[in-house]
Design a protein around this motif. Structure first.
Motif, mmCIF file in Angstrom:
data_model
loop_
_atom_site.group_PDB
_atom_site.id
_atom_site.type_symbol
_atom_site.label_atom_id
_atom_site.label_comp_id
_atom_site.label_asym_id
_atom_site.label_seq_id
_atom_site.Cartn_x
_atom_site.Cartn_y
_atom_site.Cartn_z
ATOM 1 N N VAL A 1 -41.081 35.731 47.743
ATOM 2 C CA VAL A 1 -40.380 35.127 48.880
ATOM 3 C C VAL A 1 -41.216 34.062 49.577
ATOM 4 O O VAL A 1 -40.699 33.034 50.016
ATOM 5 C CB VAL A 1 -39.932 36.217 49.880
ATOM 6 C CG1 VAL A 1 -39.351 35.595 51.139
ATOM 7 C CG2 VAL A 1 -38.898 37.122 49.222
ATOM 8 N N PHE A 2 -42.512 34.300 49.661
ATOM 9 C CA PHE A 2 -43.400 33.347 50.324
ATOM 10 C C PHE A 2 -44.389 32.752 49.317
ATOM 11 O O PHE A 2 -45.540 32.468 49.642
ATOM 12 C CB PHE A 2 -44.130 34.010 51.490
ATOM 13 C CG PHE A 2 -43.200 34.497 52.562
ATOM 14 C CD1 PHE A 2 -42.630 33.613 53.468
ATOM 15 C CD2 PHE A 2 -42.860 35.845 52.654
ATOM 16 C CE1 PHE A 2 -41.755 34.041 54.449
ATOM 17 C CE2 PHE A 2 -41.984 36.295 53.632
ATOM 18 C CZ PHE A 2 -41.426 35.396 54.530
ATOM 19 N N ALA A 3 -43.926 32.570 48.084
ATOM 20 C CA ALA A 3 -44.741 31.965 47.025
ATOM 21 C C ALA A 3 -44.014 30.732 46.505
ATOM 22 O O ALA A 3 -42.790 30.740 46.333
ATOM 23 C CB ALA A 3 -44.968 32.959 45.892
ATOM 24 N N HIS A 4 -44.776 29.662 46.237
ATOM 25 C CA HIS A 4 -44.174 28.379 45.859
ATOM 26 C C HIS A 4 -44.883 27.832 44.619
ATOM 27 O O HIS A 4 -46.082 27.550 44.659
ATOM 28 C CB HIS A 4 -44.295 27.380 47.010
ATOM 29 C CG HIS A 4 -43.808 27.918 48.324
ATOM 30 N ND1 HIS A 4 -42.497 27.853 48.722
ATOM 31 C CD2 HIS A 4 -44.463 28.585 49.314
ATOM 32 C CE1 HIS A 4 -42.367 28.429 49.910
ATOM 33 N NE2 HIS A 4 -43.548 28.879 50.283
ATOM 34 N N GLU A 5 -44.137 27.698 43.517
ATOM 35 C CA GLU A 5 -44.746 27.196 42.273
ATOM 36 C C GLU A 5 -44.278 25.790 41.916
ATOM 37 O O GLU A 5 -45.021 25.004 41.357
ATOM 38 C CB GLU A 5 -44.461 28.141 41.099
ATOM 39 C CG GLU A 5 -45.164 27.684 39.814
ATOM 40 C CD GLU A 5 -44.807 28.516 38.598
ATOM 41 O OE1 GLU A 5 -45.033 28.039 37.471
ATOM 42 O OE2 GLU A 5 -44.292 29.629 38.756
ATOM 43 N N SER A 6 -43.027 25.464 42.215
ATOM 44 C CA SER A 6 -42.497 24.140 41.878
ATOM 45 C C SER A 6 -43.307 23.050 42.566
ATOM 46 O O SER A 6 -43.611 23.133 43.764
ATOM 47 C CB SER A 6 -41.035 24.039 42.309
ATOM 48 O OG SER A 6 -40.611 22.698 42.363
ATOM 49 N N GLY A 7 -43.651 22.003 41.816
ATOM 50 C CA GLY A 7 -44.472 20.924 42.362
ATOM 51 C C GLY A 7 -43.854 20.263 43.572
ATOM 52 O O GLY A 7 -44.541 19.980 44.564
ATOM 53 N N ILE A 8 -42.551 19.997 43.527
ATOM 54 C CA ILE A 8 -41.866 19.346 44.649
ATOM 55 C C ILE A 8 -41.941 20.246 45.885
ATOM 56 O O ILE A 8 -42.221 19.789 46.996
ATOM 57 C CB ILE A 8 -40.398 19.035 44.288
ATOM 58 C CG1 ILE A 8 -40.346 17.995 43.166
ATOM 59 C CG2 ILE A 8 -39.633 18.548 45.510
ATOM 60 C CD1 ILE A 8 -38.974 17.783 42.588
ATOM 61 N N LEU B 1 -44.934 24.034 36.434
ATOM 62 C CA LEU B 1 -44.123 23.189 37.311
ATOM 63 C C LEU B 1 -44.896 22.682 38.527
ATOM 64 O O LEU B 1 -44.369 21.916 39.325
ATOM 65 C CB LEU B 1 -42.890 23.957 37.782
ATOM 66 C CG LEU B 1 -41.914 24.412 36.694
ATOM 67 C CD1 LEU B 1 -40.752 25.176 37.297
ATOM 68 C CD2 LEU B 1 -41.406 23.221 35.886
ATOM 69 N N SER B 2 -46.146 23.119 38.671
ATOM 70 C CA SER B 2 -46.935 22.717 39.832
ATOM 71 C C SER B 2 -47.314 21.244 39.771
ATOM 72 O O SER B 2 -47.462 20.667 38.688
ATOM 73 C CB SER B 2 -48.213 23.566 39.919
ATOM 74 O OG SER B 2 -47.885 24.917 40.136
ATOM 75 N N GLY B 3 -47.493 20.657 40.956
ATOM 76 C CA GLY B 3 -47.867 19.250 41.042
ATOM 77 C C GLY B 3 -49.342 19.082 41.360
ATOM 78 O O GLY B 3 -50.052 20.039 41.688
ATOM 79 N N SER B 4 -49.811 17.831 41.297
ATOM 80 C CA SER B 4 -51.233 17.551 41.494
ATOM 81 C C SER B 4 -51.692 17.869 42.917
ATOM 82 O O SER B 4 -52.848 18.240 43.136
ATOM 83 C CB SER B 4 -51.521 16.087 41.164
ATOM 84 O OG SER B 4 -50.772 15.227 42.004
ATOM 85 N N HIS B 5 -50.790 17.726 43.894
ATOM 86 C CA HIS B 5 -51.152 18.032 45.281
ATOM 87 C C HIS B 5 -51.577 19.491 45.418
ATOM 88 O O HIS B 5 -52.606 19.807 46.045
ATOM 89 C CB HIS B 5 -49.953 17.727 46.191
ATOM 90 C CG HIS B 5 -50.271 17.791 47.655
ATOM 91 N ND1 HIS B 5 -49.351 17.488 48.632
ATOM 92 C CD2 HIS B 5 -51.389 18.158 48.330
ATOM 93 C CE1 HIS B 5 -49.896 17.642 49.824
ATOM 94 N NE2 HIS B 5 -51.143 18.057 49.673
ATOM 95 N N ALA B 6 -50.808 20.399 44.808
ATOM 96 C CA ALA B 6 -51.126 21.826 44.891
ATOM 97 C C ALA B 6 -52.401 22.153 44.123
ATOM 98 O O ALA B 6 -53.211 22.974 44.573
ATOM 99 C CB ALA B 6 -49.963 22.648 44.351
ATOM 100 N N VAL B 7 -52.583 21.522 42.967
ATOM 101 C CA VAL B 7 -53.801 21.768 42.182
ATOM 102 C C VAL B 7 -55.026 21.302 42.967
ATOM 103 O O VAL B 7 -56.039 22.010 43.037
ATOM 104 C CB VAL B 7 -53.718 21.057 40.818
ATOM 105 C CG1 VAL B 7 -55.035 21.226 40.043
ATOM 106 C CG2 VAL B 7 -52.549 21.608 40.004
ATOM 107 N N ALA B 8 -54.946 20.139 43.582
ATOM 108 C CA ALA B 8 -56.061 19.620 44.372
ATOM 109 C C ALA B 8 -56.359 20.542 45.560
ATOM 110 O O ALA B 8 -57.533 20.797 45.883
ATOM 111 C CB ALA B 8 -55.744 18.211 44.862
ATOM 112 N N ALA B 9 -55.312 21.055 46.198
ATOM 113 C CA ALA B 9 -55.499 21.952 47.333
ATOM 114 C C ALA B 9 -56.191 23.238 46.902
ATOM 115 O O ALA B 9 -57.075 23.759 47.597
ATOM 116 C CB ALA B 9 -54.152 22.266 47.990
ATOM 117 N N LYS B 10 -55.769 23.784 45.749
ATOM 118 C CA LYS B 10 -56.391 25.011 45.254
ATOM 119 C C LYS B 10 -57.843 24.769 44.859
ATOM 120 O O LYS B 10 -58.712 25.616 45.139
ATOM 121 C CB LYS B 10 -55.601 25.539 44.053
ATOM 122 C CG LYS B 10 -56.062 26.890 43.560
ATOM 123 C CD LYS B 10 -55.724 28.017 44.519
ATOM 124 C CE LYS B 10 -54.260 28.354 44.486
ATOM 125 N NZ LYS B 10 -53.941 29.564 45.250
#
Length: 389
Positions: A292-299, A331-340
């Motif tokens: 519910v509070f997890a987000h995988e899609s890049g957008i 499906l993850s985007g570069s923004h999320a990868v950089a944040a992690k």
């Protein structure tokens, strides 16, 4: 002031009708106190006539849980009513809930009673229950498949016999929000005593509409909602009370009602019910599921990182969950990868990400989730390419 909505929890009674669920007396005591502390106004502790253990559990809960009303279930049968009376004799907040089926299919196939016989039984048994209990709830079982004019007769009979709570059960999950709202409008128009008593709803989820139907009833006059934690119950389950509470909180503008629930205790309670019932919470279960509070899609990840409210209409903390998560997958985007990567201590530039992200995509295409250790290995590969260049 906004209208106050009561929460009637039947986790201890209806959930035990779920195949494979059998709470011990100690389990019921623990759950009852947690449910009361969560903010339930009424706890249906069990069906005392059903078994010796059910009788003992109702008795123990009635004596020990004092911060909400404790109710016992009975058919319109005197021995059932006597069992509730005995079980709750020492309960400071003890109440009774009596029921009989009113729909044609139940009258003919199950009860073998005509309308007149059902009305006679309602009058006799509600009157009998009222001798021992100030507060009596009456349910016309399978109300949503009952002829509306006969339903009015049954309800008015119960009120005149002493019932001060009328529950409208959608026993088979048959109705829909529009139809249920129309039924409540009809009851308001045809029952002069409507505003003198509390109208409640008990919805089953056979067609996936239990929560929606319960909330529709509130908009049309109901002031009590019955259900269970995690929506567990017979067949497809019941209205999930945590969904109702969250909906009322998020959409205060629409429902304009209040309740006693402490939402921040929801996740802890949901986990406890799951543990005691041995029924895992589905990952996509609203409010308390792992996704519910997890987000995988890049957008979605990009929007969430810029402003959490882009994809979360309530915060995880509001229901007792520590924080949201951003699992990394294909499906993850570069923004999320950089944040992690930043969380792991890596300082990467936009130029670096142009080289790191293709390596990430290669890994993500081969597995469901890219872990922190996978990211460290990706960074090792990236650093080797940097050294070679």
């Amino acid at each position: 002031m906004n209208k106050q909505i009561q929460f009637f929890d039947t986790t201890l009674r209806d959930v035990e009708q779920t195949i494979g669920v059998n709470f011990s007396i100690q389990d019921k005591l623990i759950l009852a106190q947690k449910i009361a502390d969560w903010g339930a106004d009424v706890i249906e502790a069990g069906f005392p006539v059903a078994s010796e253990n059910d009788f003992k559990a109702v008795r123990q809960i009635g004596k020990n849980v004092t911060n909400c009303n404790v109710i016992g279930l009975a058919r319109c049968v005197k021995k059932d009513i006597d069992a509730v009376t005995q079980a709750l004799a020492d309960a400071p907040t003890g109440q009774i809930h009596v029921f009989i089926a009113t729909s044609p299919i139940h009258r003919e196939a199950k009860l073998h009673m005509d309308q007149a016989a059902v009305i006679k039984k309602i009058n006799e048994c509600v009157s009998y229950a009222h001798k021992s209990f100030e507060h009596v709830e009456f349910s016309p079982e399978d109300a949503t498949r009952t002829e509306w004019n006969f339903l009015v007769t049954a309800i008015r009979t119960a009120i005149n016999a002493g019932a001060d709570v009328i529950n409208i059960p959608d026993t088979t999950g048959y109705t829909n929000p529009d139809e249920f709202g129309a039924l409540f409008d009809y009851l308001k128009e045809n029952i002069p005593e409507f505003d003198r008593v509390t109208f409640s709803v008990h919805c089953h989820n056979d067609l996936g509409m239990a929560t929606a139907n319960a909330l529709a009833a509130v908009k049309h006059g109901a002031s009590r909602i019955e259900g269970t934690i995690n929506g567990i119950g017979e067949r497809a389950g019941n209205t999930a009370l945590e969904e109702v509470a969250a909906a009322m909180d998020v959409r205060k503008d629409f429902y304009q009602v209040e309740n006693r629930v402490d939402l921040t205790k929801t996740y802890e309670l949901a986990k406890l019910v799951s543990e005691k019932s041995k029924m895992p919470i589905p990952h996509n279960k609203p409010i308390v599921g792992a996704n519910v509070f997890a987000h995988e899609s890049g957008i979605h990840q990009d929007g969430f990182l810029k402003n959490h409210a882009t994809y979360e209409i309530l915060t995880p903390q509001s229901v007792g969950i520590a924080h949201s998560s951003i699992p990394l997958g294909k499906l993850s985007g570069s923004h999320a990868v950089a944040a992690k990567l930043k969380q792991l201590g890596y300082q990467v530039t936009t130029a670096d990400m142009h080289k790191i992200f293709p390596i990430f995509k290669q890994v993500a295409d081969q597995q469901a989730i890219v872990s922190a250790e996978d990211l460290r290995q990706i960074m090792q590969r990236f650093e080797k390419t940097v050294q070679k260049s």
